[in-house]
Design a protein around this motif. Sequence first.
Motif, PDB file in Angstrom:
ATOM      1  N   ASP A  76      44.565  37.311  24.706  1.00 22.37           N
ATOM      2  CA  ASP A  76      45.632  37.598  25.937  1.00 22.37           C
ATOM      3  C   ASP A  76      45.073  37.652  27.334  1.00 22.37           C
ATOM      4  OD1 ASP A  76      47.769  37.750  23.888  1.00 22.37           O
ATOM      5  OD2 ASP A  76      47.209  40.004  23.665  1.00 22.37           O
ATOM      6  N   ALA A  77      43.858  37.200  27.422  1.00 21.16           N
ATOM      7  CA  ALA A  77      43.075  37.257  28.681  1.00 21.16           C
ATOM      8  C   ALA A  77      43.516  36.123  29.587  1.00 21.16           C
ATOM      9  CB  ALA A  77      41.441  37.052  28.337  1.00 21.16           C
ATOM     10  N   SER A  78      43.742  36.639  30.832  1.00 19.76           N
ATOM     11  CA  SER A  78      44.263  35.601  31.737  1.00 19.76           C
ATOM     12  C   SER A  78      42.781  34.842  32.219  1.00 19.76           C
ATOM     13  CB  SER A  78      44.864  36.351  32.952  1.00 19.76           C
ATOM     14  OG  SER A  78      43.557  37.098  33.821  1.00 19.76           O
ATOM     15  N   LEU A  79      43.119  33.684  32.854  1.00 24.25           N
ATOM     16  CA  LEU A  79      41.606  33.217  33.659  1.00 24.25           C
ATOM     17  C   LEU A  79      40.987  34.021  34.547  1.00 24.25           C
ATOM     18  CD1 LEU A  79      40.995  30.042  33.840  1.00 24.25           C
ATOM     19  CD2 LEU A  79      41.757  30.154  36.060  1.00 24.25           C
ATOM     20  N   ALA A  80      41.482  35.002  35.317  1.00 16.37           N
ATOM     21  CA  ALA A  80      40.817  35.969  35.995  1.00 16.37           C
ATOM     22  C   ALA A  80      40.094  36.921  35.085  1.00 16.37           C
ATOM     23  CB  ALA A  80      41.842  36.927  37.131  1.00 16.37           C
ATOM     24  N   ASP A  81      40.669  37.333  34.047  1.00 19.58           N
ATOM     25  CA  ASP A  81      40.186  38.227  33.134  1.00 19.58           C
ATOM     26  C   ASP A  81      38.744  37.650  32.573  1.00 19.58           C
ATOM     27  OD1 ASP A  81      42.342  40.139  33.452  1.00 19.58           O
ATOM     28  OD2 ASP A  81      43.128  39.545  31.653  1.00 19.58           O
ATOM     29  N   VAL A  82      38.837  36.395  32.228  1.00 22.62           N
ATOM     30  CA  VAL A  82      37.651  35.824  31.410  1.00 22.62           C
ATOM     31  C   VAL A  82      36.569  35.608  32.829  1.00 22.62           C
ATOM     32  CG1 VAL A  82      37.015  33.503  30.701  1.00 22.62           C
ATOM     33  CG2 VAL A  82      39.250  34.628  29.779  1.00 22.62           C
ATOM     34  N   GLU A  83      37.168  35.160  34.008  1.00 24.05           N
ATOM     35  CA  GLU A  83      35.978  34.840  35.056  1.00 24.05           C
ATOM     36  C   GLU A  83      35.361  36.256  35.520  1.00 24.05           C
ATOM     37  OE1 GLU A  83      35.519  33.205  39.517  1.00 24.05           O
ATOM     38  OE2 GLU A  83      37.479  33.149  38.595  1.00 24.05           O
ATOM     39  N   ARG A  84      36.251  37.501  35.439  1.00 28.56           N
ATOM     40  CA  ARG A  84      35.450  38.710  35.602  1.00 28.56           C
ATOM     41  C   ARG A  84      34.413  39.128  34.404  1.00 28.56           C
ATOM     42  NH1 ARG A  84      40.022  41.582  34.771  1.00 28.56           N
ATOM     43  NH2 ARG A  84      40.625  40.813  36.615  1.00 28.56           N
ATOM     44  N   GLU A  85      34.938  38.852  33.041  1.00 27.23           N
ATOM     45  CA  GLU A  85      34.056  39.044  31.944  1.00 27.23           C
ATOM     46  C   GLU A  85      32.699  38.427  32.094  1.00 27.23           C
ATOM     47  OE1 GLU A  85      32.452  40.348  28.260  1.00 27.23           O
ATOM     48  OE2 GLU A  85      34.138  41.198  29.514  1.00 27.23           O
ATOM     49  N   TYR A  86      32.640  37.032  32.617  1.00 23.40           N
ATOM     50  CA  TYR A  86      31.708  36.274  32.470  1.00 23.40           C
ATOM     51  C   TYR A  86      30.985  36.365  33.682  1.00 23.40           C
ATOM     52  CZ  TYR A  86      32.254  34.866  27.737  1.00 23.40           C
ATOM     53  OH  TYR A  86      32.176  34.746  26.402  1.00 23.40           O
ATOM     54  N   ARG A  87      31.492  36.889  34.984  1.00 29.43           N
ATOM     55  CA  ARG A  87      30.858  37.247  36.144  1.00 29.43           C
ATOM     56  C   ARG A  87      29.673  38.556  35.774  1.00 29.43           C
ATOM     57  NH1 ARG A  87      31.016  33.839  39.435  1.00 29.43           N
ATOM     58  NH2 ARG A  87      32.954  32.555  40.116  1.00 29.43           N
ATOM     59  N   SER A  88      30.445  39.515  35.075  1.00 29.03           N
ATOM     60  CA  SER A  88      29.855  40.524  34.859  1.00 29.03           C
ATOM     61  C   SER A  88      28.490  40.269  33.869  1.00 29.03           C
ATOM     62  CB  SER A  88      30.593  41.646  34.300  1.00 29.03           C
ATOM     63  OG  SER A  88      30.758  41.691  32.791  1.00 29.03           O
TER      64      SER A  88
END
Length: 198
Positions: free
Chosen positions: A54-66
């Motif tokens: 259920d991750a949004s584009l922003a969620d995925v970006e946040r995860e991979y930025r971390s």
Amino acid sequence: MSNTHHGTTADTLFTRTDPVLGEFAVRPLDLTRDIELLHGWVTHPKASFWMMQDASLADVEREYRSIDANEHHDAYIGLHNGTPAFLMERYDPAHVELVGLYEPRSGDVGMHFLTAPSDTPVHGFTKAVITTVMAMLFDDPATARVVVEPDVHNKAVHALNEAVGFEIVRQIAKPEKDAYLSTCTREQYLAAIGVTTR
């Protein structure tokens, strides 16, 4: 002269030619170029064990930025004959994923991999992907053992792991799942892929 016709570019870190399926290559994840592709992969129903349905584009970006900011965790895009085809993560299990859950050894490396969803599955493709991932990890002379923690219910990955030399050590309870702590030494990997070391 351009190398792009066979898929390797200047940022390629590792390549392996599969005798049946052709060229596999690995490059660093580039969020500006890869985020939409990555979002499509990790939220796909076939990626349920990735736990980002259920991750949004922003969620995925946040995860991979971390991940990008974490000195103990790296993410890569794998290419098959030049086309993005899998995601690979490499991590230090003494600092990420398995802290306090096992006894780390010098030379341990953790990994995750995810093949891109496909409407036309290719026989042997996922095995070729995990073999490429393992070959890249063991290409580093400092890697002595690969450690993984797949979900106990992920039968497909257990079979793939076994095919490249992993042995299940024990079941562990992680906050997000019950997992099989599994390890594969360089010798176990080489024996599994049929390379004799003597």
